[in-house]
Design an enzyme around this catalytic site. Structure first.
Site, PDB file in Angstrom:
ATOM      1  CB  CYS A 188     -14.053 -23.238   4.701  1.00  0.00           C
ATOM      2  SG  CYS A 188     -14.801 -24.844   4.390  1.00  0.00           S
ATOM      3  CB  CYS A 195     -14.736 -25.534   7.381  1.00  0.00           C
ATOM      4  SG  CYS A 195     -13.685 -26.143   6.054  1.00  0.00           S
TER       5      CYS A 195
END
Length: 125
Positions: free
Chosen positions: A33, A30
């Site tokens: 993230c 991600c």
């Protein structure tokens, strides 16, 4: 304090055993993230009195499912074992700092009273 890895084995113990716990649900694939990780790490260094935990949603799929994670990153805040904030999306540093301040400033007696009232209303309907 550096961030801690949270797993299904230690999650409940850490959340209930500490006054304020911030949890970052993330995954290695991600991009947002990874971009948020330094902000979360800096917050952990600025607030050694707050536990900053990270849950790898790939390694801890059952924990992510139990937390009803639908998108990542998702940030959750617990105060005295009570979930007081949950929101998907990376927070900018100022917003994360504001969140920490708000969670620390909560009147937990009032929060518990509100939760009890909500539960009572749900039981009546």
């Amino acid at each position: 304090m550096a961030t801690q890895t949270l797993t299904s084995q230690n999650f409940d113990e850490i959340v209930t055993g500490n006054d304020v716990v911030l949890v970052d649900f993330w995954a290695d694939w991600c991009g947002p993230c990874k971009a948020f990780a330094p902000t979360f790490e800096t917050s952990s260094e600025q607030h050694p009195d707050v536990v900053h935990g990270k849950v790898d949603t790939e390694a801890e799929q059952s924990l992510a499912a139990a937390a009803n994670i639908r998108s990542i990153p998702t940030i959750m805040a617990f105060r005295e074992g009570v979930l007081v904030f949950a929101q998907p999306g990376a927070l900018p540093p100022a917003a994360l700092e504001d969140l920490v301040s708000q969670v620390k400033g909560l009147d937990m007696d009032d929060v518990r009273k509100q939760l009890a009232e909500q539960e009572q209303q749900q039981q009546q309907s």
